[in-house]
Write a protein that holds these residues in place. Structure first.
Motif: not given
Ligand SMILES: Nc1nc2c(ncn2[C@@H]2O[C@H](COP(=O)(O)OP(=O)(O)OP(=O)(O)O)[C@@H](O)[C@H]2O)c(=O)[nH]1
Length: 213
Positions: A80-102
């Protein structure tokens, strides 16, 4: 004194551990950088009323732990969430690569209609950047996300991220694409909106009667 607002939106902040989710929430609410930020355990909560296109919107924000070991707890807050901030760290490719799972978790567990803004945080650390703006904006486009680079440290684009997400939800309500009365929409009417809905009755001239149909 009771708070007056037109709508209440449930928001999530999701993404890998250490990307700055708690600091973004703190900067948004307190307007300053959270000096000492520990890993979130489970979920934390914050709320704030903002003005968006002439409407007062109360954001009820759940800041979730990014660490894998809390995943089953945090997932239970997605509903029941209407909105979300999906956050990665621009200095960490690992956090960017995880976006599809989130992203797939959010769409599956929150709502298919959830409005998501992708936030490339730690914009102030440009010298250590591992993910370009262009790459992330393409990813956002392909996945129908809004996109901003933010800095919880300087405050750049932090308020904008929450406001843009809320504005898009309001637009969808106005166009009929989102129905606040649908169960699990993550949206509630506030007392100000309810007063407005009732106001035609109050405006009725004395001595006249309303049709009961
Ligand atoms: N330079 C810089 N550092 C930041 C920024 N945002 C957060 N940090 C730092 O990044 C670290 C992690 O921040 P948190 O807000 O605790 O990260 P989180 O995503 O909430 O982490 P979890 O609670 O474990 O999921 C801390 O050391 C912060 O000081 C930013 O915009 N710029």
């Amino acid at each position: 004194m009771s708070e007056s607002y037109d709508f209440l939106f449930k928001f999530l902040v999701i993404g890998n551990a250490g990307t700055g989710k708690s600091c973004l929430l703190h900067q948004f609410i307190e307007k300053r950088f959270k000096d000492e930020s520990n890993h979130t355990i489970g979920v934390e909560f914050g709320s704030k009323i903002i003005s968006v296109v002439n409407k007062m919107v109360k954001l009820q924000i759940w800041d979730t732990a990014g660490q894998e070991r809390f995943r089953s707890v945090t997932r239970s807050y997605y509903r029941g969430a209407a909105g979300a901030l999906l956050v990665y760290d621009i200095t960490s490719r690992e956090t960017y690569n995880a976006l599809t799972t989130w992203l797939s978790d959010a769409r599956m567990l929150a709502s298919q209609n959830i409005v998501i803004i992708l936030c490339g945080n730690k914009k102030d650390l440009d010298a250590d950047r591992e993910v370009t703006f262009l790459e992330a904006s393409r990813f956002a486009q392909e996945n129908e996300l809004m996109f901003l680079e933010t800095s919880a440290l300087t405050g750049e684009n932090v308020e904008e991220a929450f406001v843009q997400c809320a504005r898009k939800i309001l637009n969808k309500i106005e166009s009929g694409e989102l129905d606040p009365e649908r169960m699990g929409s993550g949206i509630q009417y506030g007392d100000a909106a309810l007063r407005q809905l009732r106001s035609p009755r109050r405006a009725q001239p004395q001595g006249t009667q309303e049709c009961g149909c």
